[in-house]
Design an enzyme around this catalytic site. Structure first.
Site, short mmCIF file in Angstrom:
data_model
loop_
_atom_site.label_atom_id
_atom_site.label_comp_id
_atom_site.label_asym_id
_atom_site.label_seq_id
_atom_site.Cartn_x
_atom_site.Cartn_y
_atom_site.Cartn_z
N SER A 65 5.60 7.56 -4.43
CA SER A 65 5.03 6.27 -4.84
C SER A 65 5.05 6.10 -6.34
O SER A 65 4.77 5.02 -6.84
CB SER A 65 3.61 6.13 -4.30
OG SER A 65 2.91 7.32 -4.45
N HIS B 149 11.27 3.54 -1.32
CA HIS B 149 9.81 3.44 -1.30
C HIS B 149 9.34 2.37 -0.32
O HIS B 149 9.51 1.18 -0.56
CB HIS B 149 9.31 3.16 -2.73
CG HIS B 149 7.83 3.16 -2.84
ND1 HIS B 149 7.14 2.32 -3.68
CD2 HIS B 149 6.88 3.90 -2.21
CE1 HIS B 149 5.85 2.56 -3.56
NE2 HIS B 149 5.66 3.50 -2.67
N GLU C 191 11.41 -0.62 -1.99
CA GLU C 191 11.94 -0.50 -3.35
C GLU C 191 13.01 0.59 -3.33
O GLU C 191 12.76 1.70 -2.85
CB GLU C 191 10.83 -0.08 -4.33
CG GLU C 191 9.83 -1.19 -4.63
CD GLU C 191 8.72 -0.73 -5.58
OE1 GLU C 191 8.32 -1.51 -6.45
OE2 GLU C 191 8.22 0.41 -5.43
N ASN D 230 3.63 -0.58 -7.41
CA ASN D 230 2.45 0.23 -7.73
C ASN D 230 2.01 0.09 -9.19
O ASN D 230 0.83 0.27 -9.51
CB ASN D 230 2.69 1.70 -7.39
CG ASN D 230 2.58 1.93 -5.90
OD1 ASN D 230 2.00 1.11 -5.18
ND2 ASN D 230 3.14 3.02 -5.41
N1 3HC Z 1 0.78 -0.28 12.08
C1 3HC Z 1 1.58 -1.13 12.73
N2 3HC Z 1 1.32 -2.47 12.83
C2 3HC Z 1 0.19 -2.91 12.26
C3 3HC Z 1 -0.69 -2.08 11.56
C4 3HC Z 1 -0.36 -0.70 11.48
N3 3HC Z 1 -1.12 0.18 10.82
N4 3HC Z 1 -1.72 -2.82 11.08
C5 3HC Z 1 -1.49 -4.09 11.47
N5 3HC Z 1 -0.34 -4.14 12.18
C6 3HC Z 1 0.28 -5.35 12.75
C7 3HC Z 1 -0.58 -5.98 13.81
O1 3HC Z 1 -0.33 -5.39 15.08
C8 3HC Z 1 -0.15 -7.45 13.75
O2 3HC Z 1 1.07 -7.59 14.48
P1 3HC Z 1 1.46 -9.00 15.17
O3 3HC Z 1 1.67 -9.99 14.05
O4 3HC Z 1 2.72 -8.65 15.88
O5 3HC Z 1 0.32 -9.35 16.07
C9 3HC Z 1 0.17 -7.66 12.28
O6 3HC Z 1 0.39 -6.35 11.72
C10 3HC Z 1 -0.98 -8.32 11.56
O7 3HC Z 1 -2.14 -7.50 11.77
P2 3HC Z 1 -3.62 -8.05 12.07
O8 3HC Z 1 -3.52 -9.41 12.71
O9 3HC Z 1 -4.39 -6.99 12.76
O10 3HC Z 1 -4.31 -8.14 10.65
P3 3HC Z 1 -3.86 -8.89 9.36
O11 3HC Z 1 -3.18 -10.18 9.64
O12 3HC Z 1 -5.04 -8.84 8.50
O13 3HC Z 1 -2.74 -7.92 8.73
C11 3HC Z 1 -2.13 -6.21 7.25
C12 3HC Z 1 -2.98 -6.58 8.46
C13 3HC Z 1 -0.64 -6.34 7.61
C14 3HC Z 1 -2.43 -4.75 6.92
C15 3HC Z 1 -2.48 -7.17 6.07
O14 3HC Z 1 -3.86 -7.15 5.85
C16 3HC Z 1 -1.77 -6.82 4.78
O15 3HC Z 1 -0.61 -7.18 4.58
N6 3HC Z 1 -2.48 -6.13 3.89
C17 3HC Z 1 -1.90 -5.68 2.61
C18 3HC Z 1 -1.07 -4.45 2.83
C19 3HC Z 1 -0.45 -3.98 1.56
O16 3HC Z 1 -0.59 -4.54 0.47
N7 3HC Z 1 0.29 -2.86 1.66
C20 3HC Z 1 0.92 -2.22 0.52
C21 3HC Z 1 0.09 -1.07 0.08
S1 3HC Z 1 0.81 -0.25 -1.30
C22 3HC Z 1 1.80 0.92 -0.64
O17 3HC Z 1 1.85 1.14 0.54
C23 3HC Z 1 2.62 1.72 -1.60
C24 3HC Z 1 2.15 3.15 -1.66
O18 3HC Z 1 3.06 3.87 -2.49
C25 3HC Z 1 0.77 3.30 -2.21
#
Ligand code: 3HC
Length: 284
Positions: A117, A138, A150, A188
């Site tokens: 990351s 990434h 990325e 990040n």
């Molecule tokens: N695994 C698989 N699918 C998942 C999941 C998981 N852990 N969490 C949610 N989903 C799916 C759900 O099943 C749903 O699917 P559908 O559209 O087919 O029904 C879809 O994602 C949307 O989920 P929800 O309706 O339960 O909830 P939300 O609409 O609130 O979405 C979220 C959840 C996708 C996590 C959304 O809140 C989001 O995009 N959050 C931000 C995530 C983000 O910024 N991630 C980047 C983090 S930084 C990173 O990873 C880099 C690292 O290096 C640190």
């Protein structure tokens, strides 16, 4: 490319294995202990089950996808792999050791990608005899949902390796962005300092965790607030990234928040330990 070895069966590794298997690849999913491998496979199974229940996948498709993933502990069981994607602990010394070992095991044409990351691709490439075939790939959490990958070029990464990985990302149904190596890459470098600042706001008593998150959800249209997102990413991962930014740039604006440090010391790492800025049960 037909076959991939994913190293690390944690949150990111299991998600990466799932998307490769869903795209038709044969996948070896490796961790250092069999119970960790099984935990990763259980997560994948649950995710696919959810898709079946929603009618987005047939039961037969699910079985086929699962059938393409083989959990292993011994790396040498991974035969004829075209690509290794490393998603192990965010520690440069551990990663270097693993890359040096991989270099001994796999033929010279196997590409090594790291899901780091924020660490240096060039540093990892330098311990191998194939620096032109080492690249950053990434992914974002949750991997099956997030559209971005990325693609990070180290100093020695070849144009051929870069093109191969960009095409592969599209084959996975995701969108690549090209990043020239720099600490924290693009996402990040922007995202984690925001989370760090949210931890400062909480520590200083400016607002509650709930209000900080509501403010960013409703005031900036973020899908989740920064503290809830930190719990999803893992507070240890957030701290490791802040430490890399601070060390590499040497600028005080990247100083990790003492509250973040304290929570990591306490083992409150977010969802994976069921306690971070919020409390979780197995169900949420
Ligand atoms: N695994 C698989 N699918 C998942 C999941 C998981 N852990 N969490 C949610 N989903 C799916 C759900 O099943 C749903 O699917 P559908 O559209 O087919 O029904 C879809 O994602 C949307 O989920 P929800 O309706 O339960 O909830 P939300 O609409 O609130 O979405 C979220 C959840 C996708 C996590 C959304 O809140 C989001 O995009 N959050 C931000 C995530 C983000 O910024 N991630 C980047 C983090 S930084 C990173 O990873 C880099 C690292 O290096 C640190």
């Amino acid at each position: 490319m037909k076959s991939v070895l994913v190293l690390g069966a944690g949150t990111m590794g299991s998600g990466i294995a799932q998307v490769f298997a869903q795209a038709g690849f044969k996948v070896f999913l490796r961790d250092i202990e069999i119970n960790l491998v099984e935990k990763g496979l259980t997560t994948i199974n649950k995710n696919l089950e959810r898709l079946v229940n929603k009618g987005k996948l047939t039961l037969e498709d699910k079985q086929e996808i699962i059938g393409r993933i083989k959990g292993i502990v011994n790396i040498e069981e991974a035969q004829n792999v075209d690509l290794v994607v490393e998603g192990i602990v965010e520690n440069i010394e551990v990663k270097k050791k693993v890359f040096a070992e991989l270099d001994e095991i796999f033929p010279a044409n196997t590409i090594f990608a790291t899901n780091t990351s924020s660490l240096s691709i060039t540093d990892l490439a330098a311990v191998t005899k194939r620096p032109e075939k080492v690249i950053g790939m990434h992914f974002f959490n949750p991997v099956p949902v997030m559209q971005l990958v990325e693609v990070i070029k180290g100093v020695a990464t070849s144009e051929e390796t870069y093109q191969t990985i960009c095409d592969l990302v599209r084959q996975l149904g995701k969108t690549p962005v090209t990043v020239n190596e720099a600490p924290g890459f693009v996402v990040n470098r922007l995202l984690i300092p925001m989370i760090n600042e949210a931890a400062y706001l909480l520590m200083e008593g400016v607002a509650t965790a709930e209000d900080i998150d509501t403010a960013m959800r409703l005031g900036a249209n973020h899908p989740m607030g920064p503290l809830a997102l930190a719990d999803l990413i893992g507070l240890d991962v957030c701290l490791a990234i802040m430490e890399t930014l601070h060390k590499e740039f040497g600028d005080d604006k990247y100083r990790p928040c003492p509250l973040l440090r304290k929570m990591v010391r306490a083992g409150h790492l977010g969802r994976k330990t069921q306690r971070g800025f919020y409390q979780y049960t197995n169900e949420n």
